[in-house]
Design an enzyme around this catalytic site. Structure first.
Site, PDB file in Angstrom:
ATOM      1  N   ASP A 109       1.119  34.294 -18.186  1.00  0.00           N
ATOM      2  CA  ASP A 109       0.172  33.878 -18.654  1.00  0.00           C
ATOM      3  C   ASP A 109       0.223  33.235 -20.208  1.00  0.00           C
ATOM      4  OD1 ASP A 109      -1.826  34.474 -16.839  1.00  0.00           O
ATOM      5  OD2 ASP A 109      -2.030  36.548 -17.534  1.00  0.00           O
ATOM      6  N   TYR A 161       9.951  43.248 -15.454  1.00  0.00           N
ATOM      7  CA  TYR A 161       9.198  43.002 -16.771  1.00  0.00           C
ATOM      8  C   TYR A 161       9.883  43.895 -17.841  1.00  0.00           C
ATOM      9  CZ  TYR A 161       6.298  39.505 -14.298  1.00  0.00           C
ATOM     10  OH  TYR A 161       5.691  38.520 -13.432  1.00  0.00           O
TER      11      TYR A 161
END
Lengths: 258, 258
Positions: free
Chosen positions: B55, B113
């Site tokens: 994003d 992540y």
């Protein structure tokens, strides 16, 4: 209504500024801080003083400023109010009320600067504004030998921009050191002294890297100190690797590096 | 002229992009890489594939892409040419020639992540684009207890944006951990799993911080896994703390976290 003098330690990311000092051609750190104070004082202009300028793109971890605030206010409340109005790339990290005869520039006895060099083959995207990129093979041993010659009291004419308006170019460097941060793959230079001339640290680094790379001999620093000629030294290293780390107001602490 | 497939590891600072994927309304990482390849191929369009989207504002340390280059060229030369044309906030860090049946998205078996949280009282000017600022007192013990409940195979409906187009929301998380980096004064979260849903990591972090702050009980994660309702979980944490750290193509390495 009697004004109170406050001393602040300021951090800033210099990337988006023309430098510390107000300039006709762009945003400065000083202008942003004065703008914040003006808002807090219903439009009244509060001039601020700093320990010295920093150039465009140069950062600060420990710049010192002072100003006279028109009303008595708890130092911590003042800091909070300033930080809520300042842009995200400028932050007051410490504040204290001080005496009205304190001056952050005239009373400073020395400074410490850091210079960071990114050694990765390609420039790290996260460090592009915070380091000089220098991907070349170099001799750490020669670098360590050469840098020590900068320590002591010297005439640093060879390491001062010819644009200076100063005539006495003798300064004392108490610490000139460099380490390799293996985890970050960076060289980190530290310079601590009783005063630094215009572009001095950046010319130090530009020259030291030439020695490290083998473009200049290890004895180059001694030769340059004797030569007193800016044209003989190395290039001025990029501003984005440079950080004003600390301003000293106590001679003993400056000498011991506390 | 036969095309060669290349696999690249890409780092990027997501600050100035609308996200990884090409969008009508702004610069994307994908568009920048395709622009660089187009320049290298005399205007020919070379489409690239990625392991997945990130994003706006989200960073990557180890995004993986692949593309077919029209001429055979040494991988290292290709990487150098790409890096010389890419903007400074995107960098190819590794490249290899791969087989024409390799697909960086379809063959990915999992991802890792990282999420970074700045714990300083005021937001660090140098981390404003690279961390979430969270200056509140919190319980590391409760955080450590709660995070472990995310590990294992679960239906993560509560931790998935309702905007998802997926129906099977069962995923396996192999690692959900957090450490306090004292030197940086940061929390660093690590999540490793066989797949992550839309906004999943950011909802994990938003919910975990509520638990750490004492706004929600330690048992909240178990309750949310059972509830299967996004509305019951915490807020979606800011994008700027999130980094796609690694894409796995080997199940064993994914499980062992290598």
């Amino acid at each position: 209504m009697s004004a109170q003098r406050y001393k602040c330690i300021v951090q800033y990311d210099g990337t988006n500024y023309v430098g510390y000092q107000v300039q006709p051609n762009g945003n400065s750190v000083q202008a942003e801080i004065e703008k914040a104070l003006k808002k807090m004082c219903k439009g009244e202009y509060i001039p601020i003083q700093a320990s010295g300028r920093t150039d465009s793109g140069v950062h600060a971890l420990g710049q010192v400023i002072h100003f006279d605030y028109p009303v008595a206010i708890k130092a911590d409340h003042l800091m909070r109010a300033m930080n809520s109005l300042l842009p995200a790339d400028i932050m007051i990290t410490e504040i204290e009320q001080t005496t009205e005869d304190f001056h952050c520039r005239y009373h400073a006895v020395g400074k410490k600067y850091i210079y960071r060099v990114d050694l990765n083959r390609f420039p790290d995207p996260f460090k592009r504004q915070y380091t000089l990129h220098h991907p070349f093979r170099f001799s750490m041993e020669n670098l360590q030998k050469a840098i020590k010659h900068l320590e002591g009291e010297h005439d640093f004419t060879s390491f001062c921009s010819t644009k200076t308006d100063k005539t006495d170019l003798v300064r004392t460097v108490y610490e000139a050191s460099v380490i390799k941060d293996e985890a970050a793959n960076e060289l980190v230079f530290t310079f601590r002294g009783n005063g630094f001339l215009y572009n001095m640290i950046r010319i130090f680094v530009g020259t030291l890297l030439q020695i490290a790379d083998g473009l200049k001999p290890v004895g180059e620093i001694e030769r340059l100190l004797a030569a007193k000629d800016r044209r003989k030294a190395g290039p001025t290293a990029a501003p984005e690797g440079l950080y004003l780390a600390k301003v000293y107001y106590d001679e003993e602490k400056l000498k011991r590096g506390e």
